[in-house]
Design a protein around this motif. Structure first.
Motif, PDB file in Angstrom:
ATOM      1  N   ALA A   1     -10.874  -2.699   4.814  1.00 34.68           N
ATOM      2  CA  ALA A   1     -10.151  -2.443   6.069  1.00 34.68           C
ATOM      3  C   ALA A   1      -9.094  -1.386   5.813  1.00 34.68           C
ATOM      4  CB  ALA A   1      -9.514  -3.745   6.567  1.00 34.68           C
ATOM      5  N   PRO A   2      -9.518  -0.119   5.687  1.00 32.75           N
ATOM      6  CA  PRO A   2      -8.577   0.934   5.283  1.00 32.75           C
ATOM      7  C   PRO A   2      -7.598   1.362   6.374  1.00 32.75           C
ATOM      8  CG  PRO A   2     -10.755   1.852   5.645  1.00 32.75           C
ATOM      9  CD  PRO A   2     -10.891   0.370   5.857  1.00 32.75           C
TER      10      PRO A   2
ATOM     11  N   SER B   1      -0.264   3.660  -1.630  1.00 30.77           N
ATOM     12  CA  SER B   1      -0.592   4.999  -1.125  1.00 30.77           C
ATOM     13  C   SER B   1      -0.397   6.001  -2.247  1.00 30.77           C
ATOM     14  CB  SER B   1       0.313   5.377   0.053  1.00 30.77           C
ATOM     15  OG  SER B   1       0.344   6.785   0.201  1.00 30.77           O
ATOM     16  N   GLU B   2      -1.512   6.588  -2.658  1.00 27.30           N
ATOM     17  CA  GLU B   2      -1.428   7.580  -3.727  1.00 27.30           C
ATOM     18  C   GLU B   2      -0.561   8.756  -3.312  1.00 27.30           C
ATOM     19  OE1 GLU B   2      -5.477   7.470  -5.711  1.00 27.30           O
ATOM     20  OE2 GLU B   2      -4.910   9.616  -5.769  1.00 27.30           O
ATOM     21  N   ASN B   3      -0.722   9.149  -2.044  1.00 26.74           N
ATOM     22  CA  ASN B   3       0.041  10.314  -1.573  1.00 26.74           C
ATOM     23  C   ASN B   3       1.542  10.057  -1.618  1.00 26.74           C
ATOM     24  OD1 ASN B   3      -1.968  12.193  -1.084  1.00 26.74           O
ATOM     25  ND2 ASN B   3      -2.468  11.276   0.903  1.00 26.74           N
ATOM     26  N   VAL B   4       1.944   8.891  -1.098  1.00 28.47           N
ATOM     27  CA  VAL B   4       3.382   8.578  -1.073  1.00 28.47           C
ATOM     28  C   VAL B   4       3.894   8.430  -2.498  1.00 28.47           C
ATOM     29  CG1 VAL B   4       5.099   6.833  -0.421  1.00 28.47           C
ATOM     30  CG2 VAL B   4       3.306   7.498   1.203  1.00 28.47           C
ATOM     31  N   HIS B   5       3.157   7.658  -3.278  1.00 27.43           N
ATOM     32  CA  HIS B   5       3.586   7.392  -4.650  1.00 27.43           C
ATOM     33  C   HIS B   5       3.709   8.707  -5.437  1.00 27.43           C
ATOM     34  CE1 HIS B   5       4.112   4.949  -8.251  1.00 27.43           C
ATOM     35  NE2 HIS B   5       3.401   5.875  -8.865  1.00 27.43           N
ATOM     36  N   ASN B   6       2.682   9.558  -5.317  1.00 26.56           N
ATOM     37  CA  ASN B   6       2.693  10.800  -6.094  1.00 26.56           C
ATOM     38  C   ASN B   6       3.785  11.760  -5.632  1.00 26.56           C
ATOM     39  OD1 ASN B   6       0.631   9.795  -7.564  1.00 26.56           O
ATOM     40  ND2 ASN B   6      -0.983  11.019  -6.613  1.00 26.56           N
ATOM     41  N   TYR B   7       4.051  11.756  -4.349  1.00 24.54           N
ATOM     42  CA  TYR B   7       5.134  12.640  -3.887  1.00 24.54           C
ATOM     43  C   TYR B   7       6.475  12.172  -4.469  1.00 24.54           C
ATOM     44  CZ  TYR B   7       8.515  15.248  -1.328  1.00 24.54           C
ATOM     45  OH  TYR B   7       9.574  16.074  -1.047  1.00 24.54           O
ATOM     46  N   LEU B   8       6.730  10.871  -4.350  1.00 24.12           N
ATOM     47  CA  LEU B   8       8.031  10.365  -4.826  1.00 24.12           C
ATOM     48  C   LEU B   8       8.171  10.526  -6.337  1.00 24.12           C
ATOM     49  CD1 LEU B   8       8.335   7.055  -2.737  1.00 24.12           C
ATOM     50  CD2 LEU B   8       9.639   9.158  -2.395  1.00 24.12           C
ATOM     51  N   HIS B   9       7.051  10.370  -7.039  1.00 25.15           N
ATOM     52  CA  HIS B   9       7.104  10.391  -8.509  1.00 25.15           C
ATOM     53  C   HIS B   9       6.649  11.714  -9.100  1.00 25.15           C
ATOM     54  CE1 HIS B   9       7.163   6.124  -7.448  1.00 25.15           C
ATOM     55  NE2 HIS B   9       7.822   5.935  -8.574  1.00 25.15           N
ATOM     56  N   GLY B  10       6.724  12.778  -8.345  1.00 23.96           N
ATOM     57  CA  GLY B  10       6.319  14.072  -8.900  1.00 23.96           C
ATOM     58  C   GLY B  10       6.499  15.199  -7.898  1.00 23.96           C
TER      59      GLY B  10
ATOM     60  N   ILE C   1       1.565   3.550   6.570  1.00 19.83           N
ATOM     61  CA  ILE C   1       2.200   2.226   6.469  1.00 19.83           C
ATOM     62  C   ILE C   1       3.167   2.182   5.284  1.00 19.83           C
ATOM     63  CG2 ILE C   1       1.731  -0.226   5.999  1.00 19.83           C
ATOM     64  CD1 ILE C   1      -0.839   0.111   7.697  1.00 19.83           C
ATOM     65  N   VAL C   2       2.739   2.707   4.156  1.00 19.44           N
ATOM     66  CA  VAL C   2       3.609   2.683   2.967  1.00 19.44           C
ATOM     67  C   VAL C   2       4.862   3.527   3.212  1.00 19.44           C
ATOM     68  CG1 VAL C   2       3.771   3.367   0.540  1.00 19.44           C
ATOM     69  CG2 VAL C   2       1.735   2.178   1.350  1.00 19.44           C
ATOM     70  N   ALA C   3       4.679   4.712   3.797  1.00 17.06           N
ATOM     71  CA  ALA C   3       5.836   5.589   4.041  1.00 17.06           C
ATOM     72  C   ALA C   3       6.777   4.970   5.065  1.00 17.06           C
ATOM     73  CB  ALA C   3       5.359   6.967   4.506  1.00 17.06           C
ATOM     74  N   ARG C   4       6.201   4.323   6.096  1.00 15.98           N
ATOM     75  CA  ARG C   4       7.057   3.674   7.101  1.00 15.98           C
ATOM     76  C   ARG C   4       7.896   2.580   6.455  1.00 15.98           C
ATOM     77  NH1 ARG C   4       3.259   3.192  12.400  1.00 15.98           N
ATOM     78  NH2 ARG C   4       2.304   1.504  11.216  1.00 15.98           N
ATOM     79  N   ASN C   5       7.244   1.764   5.617  1.00  8.95           N
ATOM     80  CA  ASN C   5       7.987   0.680   4.961  1.00  8.95           C
ATOM     81  C   ASN C   5       9.095   1.241   4.071  1.00  8.95           C
ATOM     82  OD1 ASN C   5       6.507  -1.358   6.160  1.00  8.95           O
ATOM     83  ND2 ASN C   5       4.999  -1.480   4.511  1.00  8.95           N
TER      84      ASN C   5
END
Ligand code: BF8
Ligand code: SF4
Length: 651
Positions: free
Chosen positions: A65-66, A589-598, A77-81
């Protein structure tokens, strides 16, 4: 029941271990037990992929259920949270700042006093004048109260501004202001930023993860260069700018023969007036008449840091020791205000005679006695609270009392003015000697180690390992919040103990100047003192023209609060890399995680780094500082020169 080994895996210091053991004997539940009960934590929550912003949900993202019912994907959803967490953290610090500005306004209008010399007042006129000038307020030939009123009104405007950008941003280096402008993240009024965060994250508004993250950075700047900065400035004006002060830390500061009163929370207004009440002769007499040898006032969390910095009031402990302090059976009253105050205190207190008193209408707990200190006669109101604690002394059950012996000496009180004064003396107060020491590689770099303690980690362990690893490698450590209390309990905030661990260059400088290699700068809102110091270092020259070029990092070692997320974001968007000892809930979220961490590095010259192991974190910190030094061209092998007496005098 836990055995000794299991207790020792949860806490680092002996006093906490002893009290945790006693909690088993007294059958008192603590956060450490509840952490066990909560062990199987929700995977959707920890990945950040659970959305409940509308009532078609909650929706949870899985491979099958993506998308949520509305079509929101994991990125949204991850960025909103993440943005909601940042906004909550920003609101906590900033509301604290607002309350202080309102206090300043009331004082300037002649309220909040018992008499001319009693109650609240402007303790530090120099700080008032300095800051009024920074904001462009006319100070020549004007009454102090008129200047204070203008400053208070201007600062209230920082919260309510709709179209204007925050004026406090102008305290940052020009280059950084330019980056914020170019990236479109200059915040407008603080309240508007937080409201907009909630609006953007409600159903059907902002779905672009990058746009949401940019607003998280924008909102965090309204904290770091807004609400928190204002809180520190106004605290200094109302209660005095801190200067080095001796005190002690850990539960051993409680005494068997005194009335023990703990103050806990964050806002210094109540604790300041309580500190004044405790030292008044009539209250001392009252305690004696109750059969006590006196009163011991001590603190937990950031309220503790505030009154430590200004009055040397000892630190009973940090966040995860709040229940443990009650388990000593020797606390007559715990007086709380806002933030990091566990509701679990009430149940812990029921097992002893301890009374929990809440003091702020916006922060009540069922089971706590609620007493407010109003506008009129605040000192008398504070004395009445203290008298009530003294009256409770007779109810102490000696058979339940066990006070750990552990306490460590400490030195705190390092406001930016105090650091400048220590470095340069009264007439040449400046950061020049520090800049020179960094350029000459006596000091390799600077790390701000801040934040909480967290039941997911053994208390204070990450903080203390990392601190030791860094000072060993000549990195000057600046601390605030519960991290500073962790170091204090480990006896690291004394020049002697810490100097034994510091590398040779750092030790040389610290000995010459007379400072410890770990400087306690205050409470969590005082993280802005770290930014202030960084801005002063840039202004002093020789280390680039931006915060992002400094050989400096921030670390939230054992963080748990949303406030830490906001702090981390304002450090990163100010150009300072931030290390986390606990991960964000963004891995869904790979996108959110990767932006914040790189990815953020491209925009701000800094990003987040998560390291579960403090040794690995230390290694990476050294690499990052080294790269900054390379970029500045200060890694050239300079001939090491030992300090002679003249050099020491020059320093
Ligand atoms: O504001 S460090 S646990 S007490 S949130 Fe709380 Fe964290 Fe301690 Fe201070 Ni900051
Ligand atoms: Fe589900 Fe979308 Fe509602 Fe979130 S906003 S709960 S993803 S329907």
């Amino acid at each position: 029941m836990d055995n000794k080994d299991s207790i020792l895996s949860k806490v680092s210091d002996n006093a906490s271990a002893e009290m945790l053991e006693k909690s088993r004997i007294d059958c008192v539940e603590t956060c450490f037990d509840r952490a066990e009960h909560q062990k199987a934590q929700c995977g959707f929550g920890t990945k950040g992929v659970c959305c409940r912003v509308c009532h078609m949900g909650p929706c949870r993202i899985t491979p099958k259920a993506p998308k949520g019912i509305c079509g929101a994907d994991a990125d949204t959803i991850v960025a909103r949270n993440f943005l909601r967490e940042t906004a909550a953290g920003t609101s906590a610090h900033s509301d604290h700042g607002r309350h202080l500005v309102l206090k300043l306004k009331a004082v300037a209008e002649g309220c909040n006093q018992d008499s001319k010399d009693e109650g609240y007042g402007i303790k530090d006129e120099k700080a008032l004048l300095k800051n009024a000038k920074l904001y462009g307020i006319e100070t020549e030939n004007r009454e102090v109260n008129a200047i204070a009123l203008d400053l208070a009104n201007l600062m209230l405007g920082e919260f309510s501004a709709q179209e204007e950008y925050l004026k406090t941003l102008s305290l940052a280096p020009l280059k950084r202001q330019g980056i914020w402008e170019a990236k479109g993240i200059k915040p407008r009024g603080i309240d508007r930023m937080v409201v907009e965060s909630l609006h953007r994250t409600s159903i059907g508004v902002d779905h672009d993860y990058k746009n949401l993250l940019m607003h998280a950075f924008r909102t965090s700047l309204s904290n770091g260069w807004g609400g928190s900065r204002i809180a520190s400035i106004v605290s200094d004006i109302l209660f005095g700018t801190p200067s080095p002060v001796k005190s002690s830390a850990n539960l051993g500061i409680l005494k068997e023969d005194t009335v023990n009163i703990l103050i806990h929370g964050h806002e210094p207004a109540i604790s300041e007036i309580l500190a004044a009440a405790v030292s008044s002769p009539d209250i001392k007499d009252y305690a004696k008449s109750a059969g006590a040898a006196g009163i011991t006032l001590a603190g937990i969390c950031c309220t503790a840091n505030e009154v430590l910095m200004r009055h040397g009031v000892p630190l009973a402990g940090n966040m995860l020791q709040q229940e443990l302090s009650i388990i000593t059976g020797a606390v007559e009253m715990m007086i709380v205000d806002v933030q990091c105050v566990m509701p679990g205190l009430i149940d812990a207190a029921k097992n002893y005679h301890t009374e929990i008193v809440s003091t702020t209408d916006m922060a009540k707990t069922i089971g706590a006695l609620h007493i407010t200190v109003g506008e009129s006669n605040p000192l008398s109101a504070a004395k009445n609270i203290i008298k009530r604690a003294i009256d409770n002394f007779k109810n102490r059950d000696k058979s339940k009392v066990k006070i750990p012996k552990d306490k460590e000496d400490l030195i705190a009180g390092f406001s930016v003015d105090a650091i400048k004064y220590m470095l340069g003396g009264r007439f040449r107060a400046s950061f020049r000697p520090l800049n020179d020491a960094i350029i000459q590689n006596r000091i390799f770099g600077v790390a701000g180690i801040v934040g909480c303690t967290n039941t997911k980690q053994k208390t204070d362990e990450y903080i203390n390992i990392l601190t030791e690893e860094l000072i060993k490698r000549n990195v000057l450590v600046l601390q605030t919040g519960c991290a500073a209390i962790g170091s204090a309990k480990a006896g690291r905030l004394t020049p002697e103990t810490a100097l034994k661990m510091a590398g040779p260059g750092l030790r040389e400088v610290c000995e010459a100047v007379g400072i410890p290699p770990i400087l306690h700068l205050g409470s969590c809102v005082d993280n802005t003192r770290i930014l202030e110091a960084a801005a002063e270092i840039v202004k002093e020259g020789g280390l680039g023209d931006d915060l992002g070029t400094l050989p400096a990092v921030g670390v939230a070692a054992e963080w748990m609060s949303e406030k830490a997320i906001s702090i981390g974001c304002y450090f990163v968007s100010s150009g300072v890399d931030v290390f986390l000892g606990n991960p964000f809930y963004t891995s869904g979220s790979e996108n959110v995680h990767n932006y914040l961490h790189g990815g953020a590095t491209e925009d701000f010259n800094a990003c987040f780094h998560y390291y579960a192991d403090p040794h690995e974190a230390a290694q990476r910190i050294i690499e990052i500082i080294n790269k900054a030094r390379d970029n500045l061209g200060i890694n050239k092998k300079t001939e090491r020169k030992l300090f002679d007496m003249k050099d020491r005098r020059d320093l």
